[in-house]
Design an enzyme around this catalytic site. Structure first.
Site, PDB file in Angstrom:
ATOM      1  N   GLU A  63       0.932   3.872   1.863  1.00 50.87           N
ATOM      2  CA  GLU A  63       1.431   4.267   3.185  1.00 50.87           C
ATOM      3  C   GLU A  63       2.609   3.401   3.616  1.00 50.87           C
ATOM      4  O   GLU A  63       3.590   3.909   4.180  1.00 50.87           O
ATOM      5  CB  GLU A  63       0.328   4.134   4.250  1.00 50.87           C
ATOM      6  CG  GLU A  63      -0.914   4.939   3.964  1.00 50.87           C
ATOM      7  CD  GLU A  63      -2.008   4.153   3.258  1.00 50.87           C
ATOM      8  OE1 GLU A  63      -3.180   4.365   3.598  1.00 50.87           O
ATOM      9  OE2 GLU A  63      -1.706   3.333   2.375  1.00 50.87           O
ATOM     10  N   HIS A  71       0.844  -1.184   0.000  1.00 50.22           N
ATOM     11  CA  HIS A  71       0.000   0.000   0.000  1.00 50.22           C
ATOM     12  C   HIS A  71       0.887   1.244   0.000  1.00 50.22           C
ATOM     13  O   HIS A  71       2.035   1.201   0.445  1.00 50.22           O
ATOM     14  CB  HIS A  71      -0.895   0.027   1.235  1.00 50.22           C
ATOM     15  CG  HIS A  71      -1.984  -0.988   1.211  1.00 50.22           C
ATOM     16  ND1 HIS A  71      -3.094  -0.885   2.015  1.00 50.22           N
ATOM     17  CD2 HIS A  71      -2.144  -2.126   0.487  1.00 50.22           C
ATOM     18  CE1 HIS A  71      -3.896  -1.916   1.784  1.00 50.22           C
ATOM     19  NE2 HIS A  71      -3.335  -2.683   0.866  1.00 50.22           N
ATOM     20  N   CYS A 101      -6.329   1.906   5.801  1.00 51.97           N
ATOM     21  CA  CYS A 101      -6.961   0.666   6.245  1.00 51.97           C
ATOM     22  C   CYS A 101      -6.371   0.261   7.603  1.00 51.97           C
ATOM     23  O   CYS A 101      -5.463   0.910   8.128  1.00 51.97           O
ATOM     24  CB  CYS A 101      -6.719  -0.435   5.220  1.00 51.97           C
ATOM     25  SG  CYS A 101      -4.987  -0.961   5.106  1.00 51.97           S
TER      26      CYS A 101
END
Length: 172
Positions: free
Chosen positions: A60, A58, A88
C-alpha cells in the site's frame, strides 16, 4: 453491495493479485496493491520489506507513493485503493492521510488488520477523513496466496530448487 460494483471490484482486484504474485516470485510476503483513478491504474506496489530491508515497504505504501507522484499531489481524493490483504495500522493511517476515498481489500487479517478486524482506523470519525470500505473481495484467492506462502516458509521449501511460486499451479 450492488452486484455490478462487486464485479468491478473483482476486476480491479485481479490486478492487485498480479502485484502480490510479483512479491511471491521475489520471496516476499505476497501482498499487492493498485490505485485506480479515472478507470486507470496510476499506482502499483507489492511487499518489498525483505528486498529493501525497510519495514515501511508495504504494498500500500509503495502504491500510494507511486500514485501521489503520478498525480503530483499527496491527496488521492478521486482514487480507489485495491489491496489483497486488509491493511495494517501503518498503512491504514497512510490511507487516511492520503485522503483515499475508497479502500477495497481481499483477505481479512486477524492478526494485524486495522480496517475492521482489530481496529477500524480508516472509518474512525475522530480523524479528519473517513474511507468507504469494501472487504472480502476475492478473499479466497488472496488468502490462498498467503496460506501457500507461509506453508512453504514453515516447511522450509520457499527458496529451495523446484519450489513453485505460483499459488494455484496454473500457467501464467
Amino acid at each position: 453491495m450492488v452486484a455490478n460494483a462487486r464485479g468491478e471490484h473483482e476486476r480491479w482486484m485481479a490486478y492487485a493479485i498480479r502485484e502480490a504474485e510479483q512479491a511471491l516470485r521475489r520471496k516476499e510476503v505476497p501482498i499487492g496493491a493498485i490505485i485506480v483513478h479515472n478507470s486507470r491504474i496510476i499506482g502499483r506496489g507489492y511487499n518489498q520489506t525483505e528486498t529493501l530491508q525497510d519495514p515501511t515497504a508495504h504494498a500500500e505504501m509503495i502504491a500510494i507513493t507511486a500514485a501521489s507522484t503520478h498525480l503530483g499531489t499527496r491527496r488521492l481524493e478521486e482514487c480507489a485503493l485495491y489491496v489483497t490483504l486488509e491493511p495494517c495500522a501503518m498503512c491504514a493511517g497512510a490511507i487516511v492521510l492520503a485522503r483515499v476515498p475508497t479502500l477495497v481489500f481481499g483477505a481479512y487479517d486477524p492478526k494485524a488488520g486495522a480496517c475492521g478486524t482489530l481496529f477500524n482506523i480508516v472509518q474512525d470519525d475522530r480523524l479528519n477523513h473517513c474511507v468507504e470500505l469494501v472487504g472480502g473481495v476475492a478473499a479466497e484467492q488472496c488468502g490462498a496466496l498467503l496460506t501457500n506462502f507461509f506453508s512453504g516458509v514453515r516447511s522450509k521449501t520457499v527458496g529451495k530448487p523446484g519450489y513453485d511460486t505460483r499459488s494455484n499451479g496454473e500457467d501464467e
